[in-house]
Design a protein around this motif. Structure first.
Motif, PDB file in Angstrom:
ATOM      1  N   ASP A   1       0.585  -1.304  -0.241  1.00 25.83           N
ATOM      2  CA  ASP A   1       0.116  -0.016  -0.179  1.00 25.83           C
ATOM      3  C   ASP A   1       1.044   1.170   0.300  1.00 25.83           C
ATOM      4  N   PRO A   2       0.573   2.219  -1.256  1.00 25.11           N
ATOM      5  CA  PRO A   2       1.665   3.063  -1.213  1.00 25.11           C
ATOM      6  C   PRO A   2       1.306   4.365  -0.908  1.00 25.11           C
ATOM      7  N   GLY A   3      -0.124   4.358  -0.209  1.00 25.26           N
ATOM      8  CA  GLY A   3      -0.561   5.295   1.403  1.00 25.26           C
ATOM      9  C   GLY A   3      -1.066   6.437  -0.440  1.00 25.26           C
ATOM     10  N   ILE A   4      -1.664   5.805  -1.385  1.00 22.64           N
ATOM     11  CA  ILE A   4      -2.376   7.377  -2.778  1.00 22.64           C
ATOM     12  C   ILE A   4      -3.437   7.391  -1.892  1.00 22.64           C
ATOM     13  N   SER A   5      -4.534   6.961  -1.102  1.00 19.14           N
ATOM     14  CA  SER A   5      -5.074   7.143  -0.610  1.00 19.14           C
ATOM     15  C   SER A   5      -5.430   8.260   0.045  1.00 19.14           C
ATOM     16  N   GLY A   6      -4.234   8.728   0.730  1.00 18.70           N
ATOM     17  CA  GLY A   6      -3.855  10.089   1.686  1.00 18.70           C
ATOM     18  C   GLY A   6      -2.815  10.888   0.861  1.00 18.70           C
ATOM     19  N   GLY A   7      -2.920  11.126  -0.318  1.00 20.00           N
ATOM     20  CA  GLY A   7      -2.746  12.393  -1.060  1.00 20.00           C
ATOM     21  C   GLY A   7      -1.191  12.225  -1.566  1.00 20.00           C
ATOM     22  N   GLY A   8      -1.407  13.287  -1.968  1.00 23.10           N
ATOM     23  CA  GLY A   8       0.059  13.358  -1.557  1.00 23.10           C
ATOM     24  C   GLY A   8       1.769  13.333  -2.674  1.00 23.10           C
ATOM     25  N   ALA A   9       2.268  13.661  -2.997  1.00 24.73           N
ATOM     26  CA  ALA A   9       3.211  13.403  -4.066  1.00 24.73           C
ATOM     27  C   ALA A   9       4.205  12.426  -3.878  1.00 24.73           C
ATOM     28  N   LEU A  10       4.312  12.198  -2.891  1.00 22.89           N
ATOM     29  CA  LEU A  10       5.049  10.628  -2.469  1.00 22.89           C
ATOM     30  C   LEU A  10       4.312   9.298  -2.711  1.00 22.89           C
ATOM     31  N   PRO A  11       3.435   9.771  -1.981  1.00 28.88           N
ATOM     32  CA  PRO A  11       2.312   8.078  -2.577  1.00 28.88           C
ATOM     33  C   PRO A  11       2.427   8.162  -3.827  1.00 28.88           C
ATOM     34  N   LEU A  12       1.683   9.294  -4.872  1.00 26.85           N
ATOM     35  CA  LEU A  12       1.753   8.944  -6.064  1.00 26.85           C
ATOM     36  C   LEU A  12       3.001   8.984  -6.286  1.00 26.85           C
ATOM     37  N   ALA A  13       4.396   9.134  -5.669  1.00 29.57           N
ATOM     38  CA  ALA A  13       5.672   8.381  -7.154  1.00 29.57           C
ATOM     39  C   ALA A  13       5.722   7.642  -6.327  1.00 29.57           C
ATOM     40  N   LEU A  14       5.545   7.188  -5.704  1.00 30.23           N
ATOM     41  CA  LEU A  14       6.050   5.123  -5.966  1.00 30.23           C
ATOM     42  C   LEU A  14       5.048   4.700  -5.679  1.00 30.23           C
ATOM     43  N   THR A  15       3.818   4.853  -6.304  1.00 34.74           N
ATOM     44  CA  THR A  15       2.470   4.046  -7.045  1.00 34.74           C
ATOM     45  C   THR A  15       2.989   4.375  -8.808  1.00 34.74           C
ATOM     46  N   SER A  16       3.005   4.930  -9.054  1.00 34.24           N
ATOM     47  CA  SER A  16       4.161   5.014 -10.387  1.00 34.24           C
ATOM     48  C   SER A  16       5.429   4.191 -10.289  1.00 34.24           C
ATOM     49  N   ILE A  17       5.857   4.210  -9.727  1.00 31.61           N
ATOM     50  CA  ILE A  17       7.620   3.653 -10.096  1.00 31.61           C
ATOM     51  C   ILE A  17       6.305   2.118 -10.022  1.00 31.61           C
ATOM     52  N   ARG A  18       5.833   1.281  -8.695  1.00 31.41           N
ATOM     53  CA  ARG A  18       5.243   0.431  -8.621  1.00 31.41           C
ATOM     54  C   ARG A  18       4.690  -0.251  -9.753  1.00 31.41           C
ATOM     55  N   ILE A  19       3.983   0.718 -10.279  1.00 30.81           N
ATOM     56  CA  ILE A  19       3.601   0.233 -11.539  1.00 30.81           C
ATOM     57  C   ILE A  19       4.722   0.049 -12.710  1.00 30.81           C
ATOM     58  N   PHE A  20       5.028   1.178 -12.810  1.00 25.31           N
ATOM     59  CA  PHE A  20       6.442   1.128 -14.178  1.00 25.31           C
ATOM     60  C   PHE A  20       7.237  -0.605 -13.509  1.00 25.31           C
ATOM     61  N   GLY A  21       7.530  -0.622 -12.738  1.00 23.01           N
ATOM     62  CA  GLY A  21       8.457  -2.409 -12.026  1.00 23.01           C
ATOM     63  C   GLY A  21       7.786  -3.068 -12.195  1.00 23.01           C
ATOM     64  N   ALA A  22       6.404  -3.280 -11.793  1.00 20.21           N
ATOM     65  CA  ALA A  22       5.836  -4.245 -12.033  1.00 20.21           C
ATOM     66  C   ALA A  22       4.929  -4.941 -13.776  1.00 20.21           C
ATOM     67  N   SER A  23       4.979  -3.732 -14.299  1.00 16.04           N
ATOM     68  CA  SER A  23       4.411  -4.097 -15.707  1.00 16.04           C
ATOM     69  C   SER A  23       5.813  -3.387 -17.065  1.00 16.04           C
ATOM     70  N   VAL A  24       6.933  -2.928 -16.948  1.00 20.40           N
ATOM     71  CA  VAL A  24       8.211  -3.104 -16.916  1.00 20.40           C
ATOM     72  C   VAL A  24       9.488  -3.997 -16.960  1.00 20.40           C
ATOM     73  N   ILE A  25       9.651  -3.801 -15.726  1.00 20.72           N
ATOM     74  CA  ILE A  25      10.351  -4.155 -15.472  1.00 20.72           C
ATOM     75  C   ILE A  25      10.537  -6.134 -14.716  1.00 20.72           C
ATOM     76  N   VAL A  26       9.862  -5.944 -14.299  1.00 17.95           N
ATOM     77  CA  VAL A  26       9.748  -7.307 -13.063  1.00 17.95           C
ATOM     78  C   VAL A  26       9.370  -8.484 -14.978  1.00 17.95           C
ATOM     79  N   PRO A  27       8.707  -7.670 -15.510  1.00 15.46           N
ATOM     80  CA  PRO A  27       7.952  -9.031 -16.301  1.00 15.46           C
ATOM     81  C   PRO A  27       9.462  -9.408 -17.519  1.00 15.46           C
ATOM     82  N   VAL A  28       9.930  -8.239 -18.431  1.00  8.34           N
ATOM     83  CA  VAL A  28      11.671  -8.851 -18.684  1.00  8.34           C
ATOM     84  C   VAL A  28      12.327 -10.121 -17.423  1.00  8.34           C
ATOM     85  N   MET A  29      12.294  -9.386 -16.197  1.00  9.41           N
ATOM     86  CA  MET A  29      13.482  -9.955 -15.581  1.00  9.41           C
ATOM     87  C   MET A  29      12.795 -11.259 -15.077  1.00  9.41           C
TER      88      MET A  29
END
Length: 227
Positions: A107-135
């Protein structure tokens, strides 16, 4: 260990080492041995995915079997369909008897709002959908599936079928996930796709579609346990 084996295993080892660190922190925290905030655990993922991405970039010249250039349109459509089917099945296979441990999720805490949770969520989506599949596809479908057939795995053609390698690889892929049967289902789907297309890139696409759809679903429903 030869360089071809190292190239296909190192990114996966880095990823799993961080999974172990996260599990260890959780175990120690639950017993009051150490005290750490939720942000400490959330930041493990960006560090993990960055190191995995760097390792893949450095070793990319070794992955001649990952061919995106000139891929078949029909095979790519099939890969997208497979990815979406795996996603639908995945979110419906969280049966208690088929789950190991607690599905706490990320839980990146996106429900609480703010730039940090949004950044963590973006990194999570990118990592899970781009980096992890390749690896993962490089490790599971390129290295391990072939290594089970012959330790000299580079001599084994991509997409070669043997029943033993199929069963062992999907069983181990399932054990990598706390949703055992869902993991085995996904492993079987991606492996069957490989047998059909003979192209690791198509498995990467299918895996990426699954993880992207899952990320969108998690964010919109708050079902963090799937992350």
């Amino acid at each position: 260990m030869d360089r071809d084996t190292i190239a296909r295993c190192l990114p996966f080892i880095i990823y799993m080492a961080f999974v172990g660190v996260g599990e260890g922190l959780g175990w120690l925290g639950a017993r009051g041995i150490i005290n750490y905030g939720d942000d400490a655990v959330r930041f493990l993922y960006p560090v993990k995915i960055t190191l995995v991405a760097v390792s893949l970039a450095v070793l990319w010249k070794h992955y001649s079997e990952v061919r995106f250039k000139g891929i078949s349109v029909s095979d790519t459509i099939l890969s997208v369909v497979v990815g979406l089917v795996v996603f639908v099945l995945w979110i419906n296979m969280d049966w208690p008897f088929a789950v190991f441990g607690e599905m706490e999720g990320y839980d990146p805490g996106i429900s609480g709002g703010g730039a940090l949770p949004l950044a963590l969520t973006s990194i999570r989506i990118f990592g899970a959908s781009v980096i992890v599949p390749v690896m993962e596809e490089i490790f599971w479908r390129s290295f391990l599936l072939r290594y089970i057939i012959n330790p000299d795995f580079m001599a084994v053609k991509i997409g070669r079928f043997t029943l033993v390698s199929f069963i062992i690889s999907i069983a181990l892929f399932g054990l990598e996930h706390n949703m055992l049967l869902a993991g085995m289902m996904a492993g079987a789907a991606y492996t069957l796709l490989l047998y059909r297309t003979k192209n690791i890139a198509q498995c990467v696409i299918a895996h990426g579609v699954t993880n992207l759809a899952l990320g969108i679903y998690v964010i919109n429903t708050g079902q963090w346990r799937f992350w």
